[in-house]
Design a protein around this motif. Structure first.
Motif: not given
Ligand SMILES: [Zn+2]
Length: 129
Positions: A92-113
């Motif tokens: 992700a960082t090599l592609s220009g994204l921040s590590a934070e962008t990834v860390s906020t996505l890395i999670n089992t998130q609750i999905h409303p549907s």
């Protein structure tokens, strides 16, 4: 110990890299993160057909990246080794994204549907599983 030829070592190293080298598989890895996810959860989160998701899950499992466990009528997938997420973060960082962008996505998130036991534990009592 016998020294392995570089071709052999390189081939071995490339196996997990090629197994995760599609946006679909990265998305699945991010959604599973450090927790676990069932197919229905991935389906609700990604909006893809179940057969399509299963196909990717199968390939990731075959590559020894995912493991699964059954609980009642659900099969939960988790990362066999969570350090694969470091690989994703580096990419992700090599592609220009921040590590934070990834860390906020890395999670089992609750999905409303989603009605899996993790998203809607109240809908499906654990005792009925
Ligand atoms: Zn869910």
């Amino acid at each position: 110990m016998k020294k392995q030829p570089i071709e052999q070592i390189s081939k071995q190293i490339s196996a997990p890299l090629s197994a995760i080298s599609s946006p679909q598989r990265i998305a699945i890895l991010l959604l599973i993160g450090k927790g676990e996810a069932c197919v229905c959860h991935l389906e609700a989160s990604l909006g893809w057909r179940q057969a399509y998701i299963s196909q990717h899950l199968m390939a990731l499992r075959k590559a020894d990246i995912l493991q699964d466990r059954r609980e009642g009528r659900y099969i939960f997938y988790s990362l066999k080794d969570a350090s694969i997420l470091n690989l994703v973060t580096v990419s992700a960082t090599l592609s220009g994204l921040s590590a934070e962008t990834v860390s906020t996505l890395i999670n089992t998130q609750i999905h409303p549907s989603c009605e899996c036991p993790q998203c809607a534990p109240a809908l499906i009592p654990a005792s009925s599983l």
